[in-house]
Design an enzyme around this catalytic site. Structure first.
Site, PDB file in Angstrom:
ATOM      1  CB  ALA A 155      -0.896  -0.005   1.233  1.00 42.50           C
ATOM      2  CG  ASP A 156      -0.130   4.855  -2.292  1.00 47.26           C
ATOM      3  OD1 ASP A 156      -1.139   4.869  -1.573  1.00 47.26           O
ATOM      4  OD2 ASP A 156      -0.163   5.195  -3.492  1.00 47.26           O
ATOM      5  CB  SER A 157       1.002   7.466   2.619  1.00 46.16           C
ATOM      6  OG  SER A 157       1.342   8.225   1.500  1.00 46.16           O
ATOM      7  CG  ASP A 217      -3.099   2.345  -1.672  1.00 45.01           C
ATOM      8  OD1 ASP A 217      -4.050   2.654  -2.394  1.00 45.01           O
ATOM      9  OD2 ASP A 217      -2.011   1.933  -2.103  1.00 45.01           O
TER      10      ASP A 217
END
Lengths: 236, 78
Positions: free
Chosen positions: B35-37, B39
């Site tokens: 995940a990215d931030s 997400d």
């Protein structure tokens, strides 16, 4: 061009705000929302705009969920005020009211609406900046500070949101015929005209068209930018 | 597996596009599940929607694994 989309423009009773609302409405946008500090300022030809009364100076105490019970596709942060004076005569109130309305209010509005845009995987955010943010202007330390802060905000926010199909740009008007320039006297106006290569003030519709372009499909790949609309006054 | 855990897992699978078998209860959304931030913000929004509750920012920041989410939602969902 904007069929099925919803627009919110802050400061819709001002000349630029009004032009933006009318440009979008004329180009297919059915849901045009706007804010104003004083509902009495609404003009008779603005009945197609759904106005919300909102004092941006006090926005941190407002329940935005209650006020804006809808999502939007386009957010145009246009509302602004100036309290001009030479710096040494500028009061702390002159400073903080301009920073509050022109800059801090955007923080709260964006926090609220960007969440909705992320969910939709679509959003167009346009800040209305100013040429003086990039050139400086004596008597406008507070105003130029608020507007150049926007430049940084546009770039960082554009980078943060780029993977979610949300673009963030700004339009920097030069001298546009508006309530603000109406306050200038003839000598001041002539001095300004001399500096503008096109030898005329801009029209608020020139700004509306630039905003329209940045919200249109023609600008899908443009983000983090400032579009200068100033008749050649400053080439940046 | 509790009902809450199952619903949380389903959201994570759908949102991050990872295989259910790869998700352990202590897998970190960012470090382990790609995940990215943003997400993680969206996951919290999806949890709020699914469980009809509001997760304040300070609590949301502490939800970094499936287990964190399940613990929070068990204590706070309606």
């Amino acid at each position: 061009m904007f069929q099925g989309r919803k627009l919110l423009v802050t400061g819709g009773t001002g000349s630029i705000g009004n032009s933006i609302c009318s440009y979008f409405s004329n180009n297919g946008c059915d849901d045009v929302y706007s804010t104003t500090t004083n509902i009495n300022k609404i003009k008779s030809n603005q009945d197609y705009i759904k106005f919300k009364e909102l004092d941006l100076n006090n926005i941190k105490n407002i329940n935005l969920e209650q006020l804006f019970d809808f999502d939007i596709d386009y957010l145009v942060l246009n509302a602004g005020l100036n309290r001009d004076n030479i710096f040494l005569r500028m009061t702390p109130e002159d400073w903080s009211s301009v920073i509050n309305v022109n800059l801090n209010s955007s923080f709260y509005l964006l926090k609220y609406f960007v969440k909705k845009m992320i969910k939709k995987r679509f959003g167009r955010v346009i800040f209305i900046s100013s040429v003086v943010a990039h050139t400086g202007n004596p008597g406008q330390v507070n105003y130029t500070a608020s507007k150049s802060a926007i430049s940084g905000m546009v770039k960082s926010l554009a980078l943060e949101l780029s993977t979610r199909n949300i673009t963030v740009n700004s339009v920097a008007p030069g001298f546009i015929k508006s309530n603000m320039t109406d306050k200038l006297n003839e000598d001041q106006k002539n001095a300004i005209l001399e500096r503008i290569p096109m030898k005329k003030l801009g029209d608020s519709s020139d700004i509306a068209k630039a905003v329209g372009f940045l919200c249109s499909e023609n600008a899908n790949y443009i983000t983090g930018q400032t579009l200068h609309v100033n008749g050649g006054l400053a080439l940046i | 597996m509790s009902d809450i855990e199952e619903r949380v897992k389903k959201i994570v699978v759908e949102h991050l596009g990872v295989e259910e078998a790869k998700i352990q209860s202590d897998s970190k959304f960012i470090d382990d599940l790609g995940a990215d931030s943003l997400d993680t913000v969206e996951l919290v929004m999806a949890f709020e929607e699914e469980f009809g509750c509001e997760i304040p920012d300070d609590a949301a920041e502490k939800i970094v694994t499936l287990k964190d989410a399940v613990t929070y939602l068990t204590a706070n969902s309606n």
